[in-house]
Design a protein around this motif. Structure first.
Motif: not given
Length: 402
Positions: A364-374
């Motif tokens: 996978v390619r990862t992007g924004a993360s917030a609140g324990g999720f990506v």
């Protein structure tokens, strides 16, 4: 031997012996069976002491909007506080009528106070009054007065900066519409070129014309404003400021912790929440100052929040909770818990998907993360899939890397 007593039968003794023998055998068998439950082989003991097989913990791949919020406290204050100190006229100056109250709105033409029976009228202007203005006068203060009277809707045809007849009529109407007598002064009598022919003729009534005392107006640069505090009540003698006006609307001022400075920038959206009333209002970050050292939580960056609309007057002076949305994806994206992401041996970022008890690594390619999720994007990974986030027992990672 007595002939009446029958001889003991030999079979009865044998039966008793056999019954006792059987009973003893049963008791010994039961005792042996009970003892066998407490005796375990080494193999059985080792099997029972071993850890149970590891089980997987999974999370559902879902779609959601990712937001990163920064929460801090602030106090609602006027953007700029203006202390209203009227110019006093002659004689004793006493508050003779209560006109405004804290939280009230002040617009152009509003009566700020009544002092000794005369009004103090708020007008829009930058230059404080410094002289009484009479008919025939000229100057920048007359021009400012004419602009303020036009703002109230009174037509003026006089040349700009010249106090003529139409300026006088506008002043008269301003007072009359607020139920006050306009201030008047006697018109200086013109010199009589010839002596009066009639001896003992009654003197002519002196003519009067309107003028504007500087004690009866107060110029405010920006209107409307709001009354933040009333400092002189009914019957009080005026010896200083009588009101505090909040000019330019209400704002929220607080301190941004140094650790959150990189997350917050001017222009970001803010939710302003008054916990006392339960009311919310939208706002935006206006300014962020340089770091200031203080005691404990006072160390940080001064931050100012302006309401997108108008803050309720009940917010004035309240401590409120500020939630700054520092980052958002703007729309729903595919996300997994951060703990579902791992690095493969070749350095690729992967998610371990579970399907029909089979584990399938998905790059996978990862992007924004917030609140324990990506945010993730990977071929074949879809909403509703199950991704491994850990195991309940065992020392190995779900991907088998240990």
């Amino acid at each position: 031997m007595d002939a009446d007593v029958p001889p003991q039968a030999p079979l009865r003794g044998r039966r008793r012996f056999l019954l006792g023998l059987v009973t003893g055998a049963v008791v010994m068998a039961l005792a042996g069976l009970g003892a066998s439950t407490f005796v375990k082989s080494p193999q059985q003991a080792a099997a029972e002491a071993a850890a149970p097989p590891a089980s997987l913990i999974t999370a559902t791949v879902e779609r959601r909007v990712l937001r990163e919020d920064v929460v801090l406290r602030g106090t609602v204050e006027p953007d700029r506080a203006l202390e209203v100190t009227p110019v006093l006229g002659s004689g004793r100056s006493v508050i003779s009528r209560r006109v405004v109250k804290a939280g009230g709105r002040v617009g152009a033409g509003s009566v700020l106070a009544e002092i000794s029976g005369r009004p103090v009228i708020a007008l829009t202007g930058r230059v404080p009054p410094y002289r009484d203005v009479h008919a025939g006068m000229t100057g920048s203060d007359v021009r400012q007065l004419q602009a303020a009277l036009r703002e109230l809707g009174y037509p003026i045809s006089d040349r700009a900066g010249v106090f003529g007849a139409s300026t006088g009529r506008a002043i008269r109407r301003m007072y009359q519409s607020r139920d006050y007598e306009p201030p008047l002064e006697e018109v200086p009598a013109a010199p009589d070129p010839a002596p009066s022919a009639g001896v003992g003729a009654p003197a002519a009534t002196p003519a009067k014309r309107v003028y504007l005392p500087m004690s009866e107006v107060y110029f405010v640069r920006t209107l409307p404003a709001r009354v933040a505090a009333v400092k002189a009540g009914l019957g009080a003698e005026v010896a200083g400021p009588i009101l505090t006006l909040s000019v330019g609307g209400l704002v929220v001022r607080g301190t941004l912790p140094p650790a959150d400075r990189e997350l917050v920038d001017p222009g970001m959206s803010v939710e302003i929440f008054d916990e006392t009333s339960g009311k919310k209002a939208p706002g935006r970050v206006t300014t962020i100052g340089e770091l200031r050292q203080g005691a404990g939580s006072e160390t940080g960056h001064p931050i100012t929040i302006s309401a997108t609309g108008t803050l309720p007057a009940s917010f004035t002076g309240q401590e409120v909770r500020l939630t700054v949305t520092s980052a958002t994806t703007g729309e729903e994206v595919l996300v997994v818990p951060v703990s579902a992401i791992f690095s493969a041996a070749d350095g690729a970022t992967q998610v371990l998907r579970v399907r029909d008890d089979r584990r399938e690594p998905v790059t996978v390619r990862t992007g924004a993360s917030a609140g324990g999720f990506v945010e993730v994007d990977g071929a074949g990974l879809a909403e509703g899939d199950q991704a491994v986030v850990g195991g309940r027992t065992g020392g190995a990672r779900p991907d088998g890397t240990g």
